[in-house]
Design an enzyme around this catalytic site. Structure first.
Site, PDB file in Angstrom:
ATOM      1  N   GLY A 177      37.779 -33.606 -34.473  1.00  0.00           N
ATOM      2  CA  GLY A 177      37.309 -32.427 -35.171  1.00  0.00           C
ATOM      3  C   GLY A 177      38.164 -31.210 -34.951  1.00  0.00           C
ATOM      4  N   CYS A 178      39.234 -31.321 -34.205  1.00  0.00           N
ATOM      5  CA  CYS A 178      40.020 -30.147 -33.857  1.00  0.00           C
ATOM      6  C   CYS A 178      41.491 -30.448 -33.981  1.00  0.00           C
ATOM      7  CB  CYS A 178      39.700 -29.698 -32.430  1.00  0.00           C
ATOM      8  SG  CYS A 178      40.705 -28.321 -31.863  1.00  0.00           S
TER       9      CYS A 178
END
Length: 270
Positions: A112-113
């Site tokens: 997610g990053c």
């Protein structure tokens, strides 16, 4: 080598008005994917193990590792215990640039990053190219057309209801390429890589993301030479600032009102 399955079947329990029910659930696979350039490890991303050649090329382009698709050679997939490594050859001058710019990552980035693992904060905010002015003009109705058909073009999402999608849409509003991943950054990288291999013109059309837009997604598009980006959730303030500085046309489709919200650029028209 056959790529690992993008989905896994698991047992789950559904609770609802009809009571409880044992069900089979389709969950997306997530494994560590190591990026290795000229035998030197550079980054590890948690990603869905599908379309890995596209991921290798798209990541290299959108992270500024290479400037052109032709600079990436001999991508090989090495399955390891607990993960996968993608071994790639790049020109020596590009490998030296990685070292000089201090872009070596501290070996881990979550799905997610797109920033996890950077050694220094200044490595996250990289110098952006100024995209040239464009004559591209897109009626806003094309945004709604593409947004409404993206879900149909995502087979993994239909199965697991989890993954993000990134699409390349041509100037007529037709979705030409879709890639999916548990991570939105990874989905974008895969789409960029697949589209670049097909020779698609990033100056005639727009990228479409099923997610929100944060600054690093706008940054990736600018580095890859994409002129317009449409997202299905609103962008952050830093994403808007990044888009303006890079001359990237950034907009978001508001599904509630059926309207297009334009944050930068003059590509979209009524």
């Amino acid at each position: 080598m056959a790529e690992q399955s993008a989905n896994q079947q698991i047992q789950a329990l559904r609770l609802g008005p009809k009571g409880q029910q044992d069900i089979d659930w389709c969950a997306p696979t997530e494994v560590p994917i190591g990026m290795v350039y000229n035998q030197t490890p550079h980054a590890v991303m948690m990603a869905t193990p599908e379309d890995l050649h596209d991921f290798a090329l798209g990541f290299a382009l959108s992270e500024g590792v290479i400037n052109h698709a032709s600079e990436l050679e001999n991508v090989t997939i090495h399955p390891l215990k607990g993960g996968i490594e993608l071994h790639m050859c790049i020109p020596d001058k590009r490998a030296e640039r990685l070292k000089l710019h201090g872009q070596h990552r501290a070996h881990f980035g979550r799905a997610g990053c797109g920033l996890c693992g950077m050694d220094r904060l200044e490595d996250a905010i990289r110098p952006l190219p100024q995209l040239p002015d464009t004559d591209l003009r897109l009626p806003y109705a094309l945004a709604g057309k593409a947004a409404s058909t993206l879900a149909e073009a995502q087979p993994l999402r239909r199965a697991n209801k989890s993954v993000h999608g990134a699409a390349w849409v041509d100037g007529g509003g037709q979705i030409m390429m879709v890639r999916e991943d548990i991570g939105r950054h990874n989905a974008l990288d895969k789409m960029i890589g697949a589209s670049a291999k097909q020779g698609m013109d990033f100056g005639n059309g727009f990228a479409l993301l099923s997610s929100r837009c944060t600054f690093e997604l706008a940054q990736k598009c600018a580095l890859a030479g994409i002129h317009a980006l449409l997202t299905l959730s609103a962008p952050s303030a830093s994403a808007i600032d990044t888009a303006k500085r890079a001359n990237l046309a950034l907009a978001s489709w508001d599904r509630r009102t059926g309207s297009l919200v334009v944050f930068s650029g003059d590509v979209w028209t009524t």
